[in-house]
Design an enzyme around this catalytic site. Sequence first.
Site, mmCIF file in Angstrom:
data_model
loop_
_atom_site.group_PDB
_atom_site.id
_atom_site.type_symbol
_atom_site.label_atom_id
_atom_site.label_comp_id
_atom_site.label_asym_id
_atom_site.label_seq_id
_atom_site.Cartn_x
_atom_site.Cartn_y
_atom_site.Cartn_z
ATOM 1 N N HIS A 130 0.847 -1.112 -0.102
ATOM 2 C CA HIS A 130 -0.060 -0.161 -0.096
ATOM 3 C C HIS A 130 0.863 1.289 0.154
ATOM 4 C CE1 HIS A 130 1.288 0.501 4.190
ATOM 5 N NE2 HIS A 130 0.824 -0.751 4.323
ATOM 6 N N ASP A 189 4.281 -4.727 3.597
ATOM 7 C CA ASP A 189 5.623 -4.843 3.675
ATOM 8 C C ASP A 189 6.227 -6.451 3.922
ATOM 9 O OD1 ASP A 189 4.865 -4.606 6.073
ATOM 10 O OD2 ASP A 189 6.315 -2.830 6.652
#
Length: 418
Positions: free
Chosen positions: A49, A325
């Site tokens: 994102h 991540d």
Amino acid sequence: MGWGTRLGLLGGLALWGQRRRAAAAAAARDGGGERRDLELKLVQVVFRHGARTPLRPLPGAAPVEWHPSLLDVPAQTKFDYVVTDLNGGPQPPSPFEERYKKTTFKGGAIAGQLTTVGMQQMFALGERLRRTYVEETSFLSPTLRPAEVFIRSTNIFRNLESTRCLLAGLYQQQKEGSAVIVTDEASSDILYPNYNNCQRLKCLSRHKLKNAVQQPGISDDLKTIKEKMGIDGDKSVDFFLLLDNIFAEQVHNLPSCPVLKNFQETVERRAVDSLLFLLEDGSREVLQMNVGRLFYTLQKNITEAVDPSSPAAKARKLILYASHDTTLTALLVALGTFDRKWPPYAADVILELYQHRQSKEWFVRMSYRGEEQLVKGCRAGLCPLEEFLEVLSQYSVSPEEYNNLCTQIEGNQQTKLS
């Protein structure tokens, strides 16, 4: 025909096949011939994102002000979408959002929300995809056609909104029909390491995290930084929390704590060290529990594109996965392409599936943040399909295999924890 003759013939055929593949790969890599000789068949994008507010405030540091105006939506990033569950039913509830609402920062914004900067980052990623796959290669339609695109996201608002912005950049507000984003229950999502449904991973990670902060070097650096920031030694602070706040503040040009600025390189290095410690520096089983089901899905998408079992599979050209991540890090470690730098906001991994026009051989090309990568086990960036699938298969696990891995009990687990 004797066995010696047969084996000689089989060996000759195998060698011929190997040479043909090598020749196809070499021809495909030949400068301008690459695009002419290869036909793109499928693109899969796994992305993080865009920039967001931090997940938790830092104790001890003077609080940074996060105003709701930092979350304003730029007009160009608007793109209507519908969210469903995996079966086309209503969107599941999101326990993450409920948790984020409990943390309000000074200034009024809440934790974990996509910001204007993050929206612009994702729009830029969408524009890059448009340049590559619409304008340069005419692979995708310039208008969103639902039959061409499958979109899946974690059921977290910043990821859904990041996907919206990417689609706006890719299709410039042009669409035929609704943009549908598919999502799953938090308990069974495959787009992040899932501690909800893998108790073994949860136990291992909890134990490894405690050990990580006690490792020589990591513990010393953490102690030094906490002391200089005036953080009580008993406060729960690790390098992940420190890095999360540094990255969030810097990308929004907000005033970071001077101590954090001075120690930024150390914080990133130690956060990476800690995460690799959690992943046991590439332990096969740990990576399987982190991204095994995602690898299984990526593998399945490729094999279906090579041999489509339905008109829907044949029509599909682009598959988007909005992730995080920790997903990208585990994926990069498994593929042998991790550069020991934390994946930034809007980082993307792209897998392109090609077929050679003459030889009909298949190839996969992987890129990370727009740069071609050499996957371990592959001879070149343009990797013969069987070599790439061999790499995926080392970490790919079916739902049944995943459940077996996650429910293995203490005997095996105790050895790992000791």
